[in-house]
Design a protein around this motif. Structure first.
Motif, PDB file in Angstrom:
ATOM      1  N   TRP A   1      49.780  27.005  42.935  1.00  0.00           N
ATOM      2  CA  TRP A   1      51.116  26.640  42.444  1.00  0.00           C
ATOM      3  C   TRP A   1      51.638  25.378  43.109  1.00  0.00           C
ATOM      4  O   TRP A   1      52.492  24.689  42.553  1.00  0.00           O
ATOM      5  CB  TRP A   1      52.089  27.799  42.657  1.00  0.00           C
ATOM      6  CG  TRP A   1      52.438  28.094  44.094  1.00  0.00           C
ATOM      7  CD1 TRP A   1      51.669  28.747  45.012  1.00  0.00           C
ATOM      8  CD2 TRP A   1      53.664  27.759  44.754  1.00  0.00           C
ATOM      9  NE1 TRP A   1      52.331  28.841  46.217  1.00  0.00           N
ATOM     10  CE2 TRP A   1      53.555  28.244  46.091  1.00  0.00           C
ATOM     11  CE3 TRP A   1      54.835  27.114  44.361  1.00  0.00           C
ATOM     12  CZ2 TRP A   1      54.577  28.085  47.026  1.00  0.00           C
ATOM     13  CZ3 TRP A   1      55.855  26.958  45.289  1.00  0.00           C
ATOM     14  CH2 TRP A   1      55.717  27.442  46.602  1.00  0.00           C
TER      15      TRP A   1
ATOM     16  N   LYS B   1      55.563  22.533  37.985  1.00  0.00           N
ATOM     17  CA  LYS B   1      56.186  23.795  37.625  1.00  0.00           C
ATOM     18  C   LYS B   1      56.386  23.874  36.114  1.00  0.00           C
ATOM     19  O   LYS B   1      56.547  22.862  35.428  1.00  0.00           O
ATOM     20  CB  LYS B   1      57.519  23.957  38.360  1.00  0.00           C
ATOM     21  CG  LYS B   1      57.349  24.150  39.868  1.00  0.00           C
ATOM     22  CD  LYS B   1      58.689  24.335  40.544  1.00  0.00           C
ATOM     23  CE  LYS B   1      58.534  24.728  42.010  1.00  0.00           C
ATOM     24  NZ  LYS B   1      57.964  23.644  42.827  1.00  0.00           N
TER      25      LYS B   1
ATOM     26  N   SER C   1      48.738  31.983  42.862  1.00  0.00           N
ATOM     27  CA  SER C   1      49.848  32.461  43.683  1.00  0.00           C
ATOM     28  C   SER C   1      49.650  32.124  45.152  1.00  0.00           C
ATOM     29  O   SER C   1      50.620  32.038  45.904  1.00  0.00           O
ATOM     30  CB  SER C   1      50.018  33.974  43.518  1.00  0.00           C
ATOM     31  OG  SER C   1      48.869  34.679  43.955  1.00  0.00           O
TER      32      SER C   1
ATOM     33  N   HIS D   1      55.407  30.916  42.019  1.00  0.00           N
ATOM     34  CA  HIS D   1      54.046  31.356  42.369  1.00  0.00           C
ATOM     35  C   HIS D   1      53.760  32.722  41.743  1.00  0.00           C
ATOM     36  O   HIS D   1      53.383  33.676  42.424  1.00  0.00           O
ATOM     37  CB  HIS D   1      53.825  31.371  43.881  1.00  0.00           C
ATOM     38  CG  HIS D   1      55.010  31.803  44.695  1.00  0.00           C
ATOM     39  ND1 HIS D   1      55.356  33.118  44.871  1.00  0.00           N
ATOM     40  CD2 HIS D   1      55.927  31.077  45.383  1.00  0.00           C
ATOM     41  CE1 HIS D   1      56.427  33.198  45.641  1.00  0.00           C
ATOM     42  NE2 HIS D   1      56.802  31.978  45.961  1.00  0.00           N
TER      43      HIS D   1
END
Length: 334
Positions: free
Chosen positions: A161, A166, A157, A148
């Motif tokens: 996220w 990812k 953040s 994040h």
């Protein structure tokens, strides 16, 4: 008393096929963990994490419905929802964060079971994934490996996220994280294996069942208020640590990093807003040098220590704190 080094403590990392195989045994399949490419580059397969988008969309819709039910719930349901929210926040901060992610103290089995149940009630993913994400976050704070990363914006953040796959940098760094302590904890392993069932029971059914069964609240009303709305409030409260505390706040311990001391976040999260201190001294169980002030989770841990459920609380000495502050904090670097 354990005096830590003044620099950020580095966790021990471990690679090896035995660890990776145990990850697979716990259900960390490739689709959940080693996924995605940078959505800003060419060649990404699909940047969005549909499971997260669907789940958070449904929860937020349920939370909005809960707002329309608030005017009709009984006083006891209000009290129950508030108490449950506070207990869940403590289980996230004292459990997920300070116990399992950072190992800042040791907890006996009854307390670990209590913290696990409360953490499950928050619907913030299982302890294992939460702790692993947080360890990567601390070692690679505000870089592309940080799950994040606050430098990608406040929304990212805070919650974004969880809606995106990812980046490759996280996937690469994750492989080096030592998870042996998590795998050795039967409470963590049990929750991981049965998380879907436990989450349904404690996160959705229990918050509605208790008001309905004990004081005659309408089940659907309790479900959308003490259940879903409470859950959403808990999510955004916790998420403020990743967003607001990495955006606003003073930096008495290290002015070179983004995390700051944010009193509002500390109050809302039962003590997690002293973020400049925490990123400088991550192995301090208090996450602050100010004792119980705006830090209900520290008071909880100390109380559990008084009744024998907590041992080996780790903290830095005042001398180490002052030296670090003089060297890199507001009284040091300019």
């Amino acid at each position: 008393m354990v005096v830590l080094r003044s620099q950020t403590t580095t966790l021990r990392y471990q690679t090896g096929s035995d660890v990776m195989e145990e990850k697979d045994a716990l259900g960390l399949d490739e689709a959940e963990t080693f996924v995605g490419r940078d959505y800003k580059t060419n060649g990404y397969p699909w940047p969005y994490r549909m499971k997260g988008i669907v789940l958070f969309s449904l929860l937020h819709i349920g939370g909005i419905i809960g707002l329309f039910y608030l005017h009709k719930i009984k006083l006891m349901t209000w009290i129950f929802g508030l108490v449950l929210h506070i207990l869940c926040q403590i289980c996230i901060t004292a459990g997920n964060h300070r116990l399992w992610a950072h190992r800042t103290y040791k907890a006996k089995l009854p307390l670990r079971i209590f913290l696990m149940i409360g953490q499950t009630t928050t619907i913030q993913n299982d302890i294992f994934k939460w702790a692993v994400d947080h360890r990567v976050h601390h070692k690679y704070t505000d870089t592309d490996a940080d799950p994040h990363n606050a430098k990608r914006g406040f929304f990212f953040s805070h919650i974004g996220w969880l809606l995106l796959n990812k980046l490759p940098e996280f996937n690469e760094k994750f492989k080096n994280i030592d998870i042996s302590d998590l795998l050795a904890d039967p409470v963590v392993v049990f929750q991981k294996r049965y998380y879907s069932i436990l989450c349904t029971i404690f996160g959705f059914v229990m918050p509605a069942l208790v008001p309905w069964g004990l004081w005659g609240e309408d089940f659907i009303t309790a479900f959308f208020t003490a259940g879903i709305l409470r859950c959403i409030i808990g999510h955004h409260t916790t998420f403020l640590v990743n967003s607001a505390a990495h955006t606003w706040g003073y930096k008495p311990y290290d002015i070179r990093i983004d995390p700051g001391e944010n009193i509002a976040v500390s109050i809302l999260t039962t003590g997690e807003g002293f973020h400049n201190f925490h990123h400088v001294f991550p192995q301090d169980y208090r996450t602050s040098e100010h004792g119980w002030r705006f830090n209900l989770s520290t008071a909880f841990i100390d109380t559990m220590a008084a009744i024998g459920q907590v041992t080996d609380r780790r903290f830095v000495s005042d001398d180490v704190i002052r030296k670090r502050q003089k060297r890199t904090g507001t009284t040091g670097l300019k």
